[in-house]
Design an enzyme around this catalytic site. Structure first.
Site, PDB file in Angstrom:
ATOM      1  N   GLU A  98      15.753 -23.201 -11.678  1.00 33.41           N
ATOM      2  CA  GLU A  98      16.675 -23.706 -12.937  1.00 33.41           C
ATOM      3  C   GLU A  98      16.147 -23.964 -14.079  1.00 33.41           C
ATOM      4  OE1 GLU A  98      19.097 -26.940 -10.812  1.00 33.41           O
ATOM      5  OE2 GLU A  98      19.595 -25.454  -9.252  1.00 33.41           O
ATOM      6  N   GLU A 149      19.818 -22.105  -3.110  1.00 39.36           N
ATOM      7  CA  GLU A 149      20.241 -23.416  -2.707  1.00 39.36           C
ATOM      8  C   GLU A 149      21.674 -23.513  -2.740  1.00 39.36           C
ATOM      9  OE1 GLU A 149      18.748 -26.506  -5.798  1.00 39.36           O
ATOM     10  OE2 GLU A 149      16.746 -25.642  -5.802  1.00 39.36           O
TER      11      GLU A 149
HETATM   12  C1  FCB Z   1      19.467 -28.634  -7.793  1.00 33.57           C
HETATM   13  C2  FCB Z   1      17.766 -28.844  -8.047  1.00 33.57           C
HETATM   14  C3  FCB Z   1      17.335 -29.441  -6.782  1.00 33.57           C
HETATM   15  C4  FCB Z   1      18.353 -30.585  -6.176  1.00 33.57           C
HETATM   16  C5  FCB Z   1      19.615 -29.988  -6.356  1.00 33.57           C
HETATM   17  C6  FCB Z   1      20.464 -30.991  -5.690  1.00 33.57           C
HETATM   18  O1  FCB Z   1      19.646 -28.679  -9.442  1.00 33.57           O
HETATM   19  O2  FCB Z   1      17.017 -27.724  -8.003  1.00 33.57           O
HETATM   20  O3  FCB Z   1      16.060 -29.840  -6.871  1.00 33.57           O
HETATM   21  O4  FCB Z   1      17.943 -31.612  -7.090  1.00 33.57           O
HETATM   22  O5  FCB Z   1      20.012 -29.641  -7.771  1.00 33.57           O
END
Ligand code: FCB
Length: 446
Positions: free
Chosen positions: A164, A354
């Protein structure tokens, strides 16, 4: 009996974490400090005044955590390597830190869990003066990537350069709520450029010593809807998507930034050199997409918003369809954002790297019944199953996160784990969502 969504047998199931959020062991084995250690030390930056010095103490408890993953049935594990642990200030290999990751990787392989490492999940070494505003940092990243490729590459089948980069660039240098806490719009764009340059140089460095690793990057693309049909709101939503998506995806595919973005960087544009975009555009074996929610934008009001070209409208906190951190539960967004990207860029195979929810349900009588997270995961996986069945090339899914952990500026106030962590005792308790995933992952169709 529960109906599980259908996925192809080859679909990969995993869980995700990041070094700073779980490891602790902050000064062990010659580990250096990162900009997140510095940020935590500044009063008022972290909601509960906490830090990552101990976190989930994974540095000392990784055997237990790997066993837990295996027991729950995860066959894939996405984690990050701390740059500050594995190289010293001169960029030379730090053997003690590398040994930690070799032990972790060996434990994973012994349990049949395939690792997927991210080289940079925001914990930039403090000693790199100027951080991402300094071009040299991109070269230091490539040196670090080379050390990891040489020393650990034999145990790493899949590696992402950055996690990210939007957060590092814009939360870190424009909004200022993440380390290093700068608030300057042109600087955030320069940081974004140097991050993408680091990605490209890092892939070149890695491939100069190993050709057998699947290499990619992890992005958090934006799905932004306009608050109304008014032309200014529609333009604002588009601007938010350009910032979040085009700033990162265009260089990956050898395209210049949109004119609106180039205009915002102003005179700092001179620090972008001819040939940089071609370096960013290295071949990708995969792309990781992180998805949590969508945004709603409207025309900017304040001077700061006008510099950005949009303002976000946060959802009404009374709405029932929000997670505990206040993010809208919007599973259709996973499909919409993926299709938007595929319409614009020739993406390689996708992994959802994620997805998850903050659900702060406590442990009661030894169990943690996180019904809201369970519903979130069920709705998003039902959506994902449809997308895969419909032919979108998505190869796997990593839930965020294995463990409750240090949630950046929110400290330990938001719990994203499918396993509860009692920070006083470091006891791990799998939640209802982990048990449901365990059943899903062992069901015949999975
Ligand atoms: C993302 C991050 C991760 C975590 C989630 C909730 O943006 O990559 O580290 O904090 O959010």
């Amino acid at each position: 009996m529960t109906e599980f969504p259908h996925f192809p047998p080859s679909f990969e199931w995993g869980c995700a974490t990041a070094a700073f959020q779980i490891e602790g062991g902050a000064t062990e084995g010659g580990k250096l400090s990162s900009i997140w250690d510095d940020f935590c030390a500044q009063p008022g930056r972290i909601k509960d005044g906490s830090d990552g010095l101990i976190a989930c103490d994974h540095f000392h408890r990784f055997h237990e955590d790997v066993a837990l993953m295996a027991d729950l049935g995860f066959r894939h594990y996405r984690f990050s390597i701390a740059w500050t642990r594995v190289v010293d200030e001169q960029g030379r290999a730090n053997q003690a830190g590398l040994d930690f990751y070799r032990r972790l990787l060996t434990a994973l392989h012994e349990r049949g869990i395939t690792p997927n490492a991210t080289l940079f999940h925001w914990d930039l070494p403090s000693h790199l003066q100027g951080g991402w505003l300094h071009r040299d940092t991109a070269h230091r990243f490539a040196d670090y990537a080379l050390v990891v490729a040489r020393e650990l590459g034999d145990l790493l089948p899949r590696v992402a350069t950055l996690n990210e980069p939007w957060c590092s660039a814009f939360l870190g240098h424009d909004i200022g709520v993440f380390a290093p806490g700068v608030q300057d719009r042109p600087s955030s764009l320069l940081a974004a450029h140097h991050l993408m340059l680091a990605h490209g140089l890092g892939l070149q460095a890695w491939r100069s010593v190993r050709r057998d690793t699947q290499l990619g990057i992890v992005l958090n693309p934006e799905l932004c809807d306009a608050a109304s049909d008014a032309q200014q709101d529609v333009a604002a939503a588009r601007m938010a998507e350009l910032e979040r998506n085009d700033v990162f995806l265009n260089p990956l595919f050898n395209r210049e930034w949109p004119a609106e973005i180039l205009q915002q960087i102003g005179p700092l544009a001179e620090q972008r050199r001819p040939g940089d975009i071609a370096i960013c555009a290295q071949p990708l074996d995969f792309i990781g997409l992180n998805y949590y929610t969508r945004s709603i934008a409207q025309a900017p009001v304040s001077a700061e918003e006008q510099r950005r070209g949009y303002r976000f409208v946060p959802p009404d906190p009374q709405r029932p369809d929000l997670t505990d951190i206040g993010w809208e539960i919007y599973p259709q967004g996973l499909d919409r954002v993926t299709r938007n990207l595929l319409a614009k860029w020739p993406l390689p195979p996708i992994w959802i790297t994620e997805n998850g929810a903050a659900d702060n349900t406590p442990v009661t009588d030894g169990t943690c019944d996180d019904q809201m997270r369970l519903g979130y995961l069920q709705s998003h996986l039902a959506q994902l199953a449809q997308m895969v069945a419909g032919g979108i090339d998505i190869r796997g899914y990593y839930v965020w996160s294995l463990l409750d952990n240090f949630e950046w500026a929110q400290g330990y106030t938001q719990r994203f784990g499918v396993v509860h962590v009692d920070y006083a005792t470091q006891q791990r308790t799998p939640k209802s969502s982990a048990r449901w995933l365990q059943q899903l992952m062992s069901s015949p169709q999975a």
